[in-house]
Design a protein around this motif. Structure first.
Motif, mmCIF file in Angstrom:
data_model
loop_
_atom_site.group_PDB
_atom_site.id
_atom_site.type_symbol
_atom_site.label_atom_id
_atom_site.label_comp_id
_atom_site.label_asym_id
_atom_site.label_seq_id
_atom_site.Cartn_x
_atom_site.Cartn_y
_atom_site.Cartn_z
ATOM 1 N N ARG A 10 0.802 -1.219 0.000
ATOM 2 C CA ARG A 10 0.000 0.000 0.000
ATOM 3 C C ARG A 10 0.840 1.277 0.000
ATOM 4 O O ARG A 10 0.376 2.325 -0.434
ATOM 5 N N TRP A 11 2.086 1.189 0.480
ATOM 6 C CA TRP A 11 2.814 2.401 0.796
ATOM 7 C C TRP A 11 4.034 2.709 -0.060
ATOM 8 O O TRP A 11 4.446 3.866 -0.153
ATOM 9 N N THR A 47 10.225 11.575 9.930
ATOM 10 C CA THR A 47 9.005 12.304 10.304
ATOM 11 C C THR A 47 8.403 13.066 9.128
ATOM 12 O O THR A 47 7.189 13.195 9.031
ATOM 13 N N GLU A 48 9.244 13.555 8.229
ATOM 14 C CA GLU A 48 8.741 14.254 7.046
ATOM 15 C C GLU A 48 7.979 13.297 6.138
ATOM 16 O O GLU A 48 6.919 13.638 5.605
ATOM 17 N N ILE A 49 8.531 12.104 5.958
ATOM 18 C CA ILE A 49 7.855 11.100 5.127
ATOM 19 C C ILE A 49 6.533 10.706 5.786
ATOM 20 O O ILE A 49 5.495 10.645 5.117
ATOM 21 N N ALA A 91 4.912 0.587 10.317
ATOM 22 C CA ALA A 91 4.797 0.210 8.908
ATOM 23 C C ALA A 91 5.801 0.993 8.063
ATOM 24 O O ALA A 91 6.426 0.437 7.152
ATOM 25 N N LEU A 92 5.973 2.279 8.351
ATOM 26 C CA LEU A 92 6.918 3.101 7.603
ATOM 27 C C LEU A 92 8.339 2.577 7.790
ATOM 28 O O LEU A 92 9.088 2.441 6.818
ATOM 29 N N ALA A 93 8.705 2.252 9.018
ATOM 30 C CA ALA A 93 10.051 1.731 9.282
ATOM 31 C C ALA A 93 10.285 0.433 8.512
ATOM 32 O O ALA A 93 11.358 0.234 7.914
ATOM 33 N N ARG A 138 18.083 5.094 -0.299
ATOM 34 C CA ARG A 138 19.325 5.041 0.473
ATOM 35 C C ARG A 138 19.066 5.703 1.816
ATOM 36 O O ARG A 138 18.366 6.712 1.899
ATOM 37 N N ARG A 139 19.646 5.151 2.865
ATOM 38 C CA ARG A 139 19.541 5.697 4.219
ATOM 39 C C ARG A 139 20.899 6.273 4.586
ATOM 40 O O ARG A 139 21.894 5.561 4.604
ATOM 41 N N ASP A 140 20.926 7.568 4.878
ATOM 42 C CA ASP A 140 22.164 8.241 5.268
ATOM 43 C C ASP A 140 22.062 8.685 6.720
ATOM 44 O O ASP A 140 21.096 9.356 7.102
#
Length: 118
Positions: A31-32, A48-50, A61-63, A76-78
């Protein structure tokens, strides 16, 4: 818009095309994911912005989605050496290759909404 290869649609044995479509759907399933990618199209964002932009998604769920999308090389995660640590998510070149798909879905969604709602 990228035009499909005619041979894919004319081939009576469409198993190869179906495999490719299945791979694509698995990469963006759920869904996301497409909404998260669309959010990141405008630039890097913090968690938090996302969460604020993707209405209705819960933090857990976002994590999970962000981790999965990292593994699929869509984002990518910085992590920056600040106190507390700053974490930003950025769409990768591979993820950005879905921009046309996102814009086509946006356009189709607008048309669909008009069709359904009148």
């Amino acid at each position: 818009m990228v035009q499909p290869e005619d041979s894919i649609f004319e081939d009576r044995d469409c198993s190869k095309a179906m495999l490719l479509i299945k791979d694509a759907l698995e990469a963006v399933e759920g869904r996301w994911k497409l909404l998260i990618l669309y959010s990141l199209c405008s630039g890097p964002k913090r968690f938090t912005e996302i969460a604020r932009e993707v209405h209705g998604i819960r933090d857990k769920a976002l994590a999970k989605e962000l981790k999965n999308m990292q593994e699929s090389k869509l984002i990518r995660r910085d992590v920056y050496d600040t106190f507390p640590p700053t974490v930003e998510y950025t769409i990768t070149e591979h993820g950005a290759s879905l921009r046309n798909v996102l814009y086509e879905l946006l356009s189709w969604g607008r048309t669909h909404r008009k069709e359904i709602l009148g």
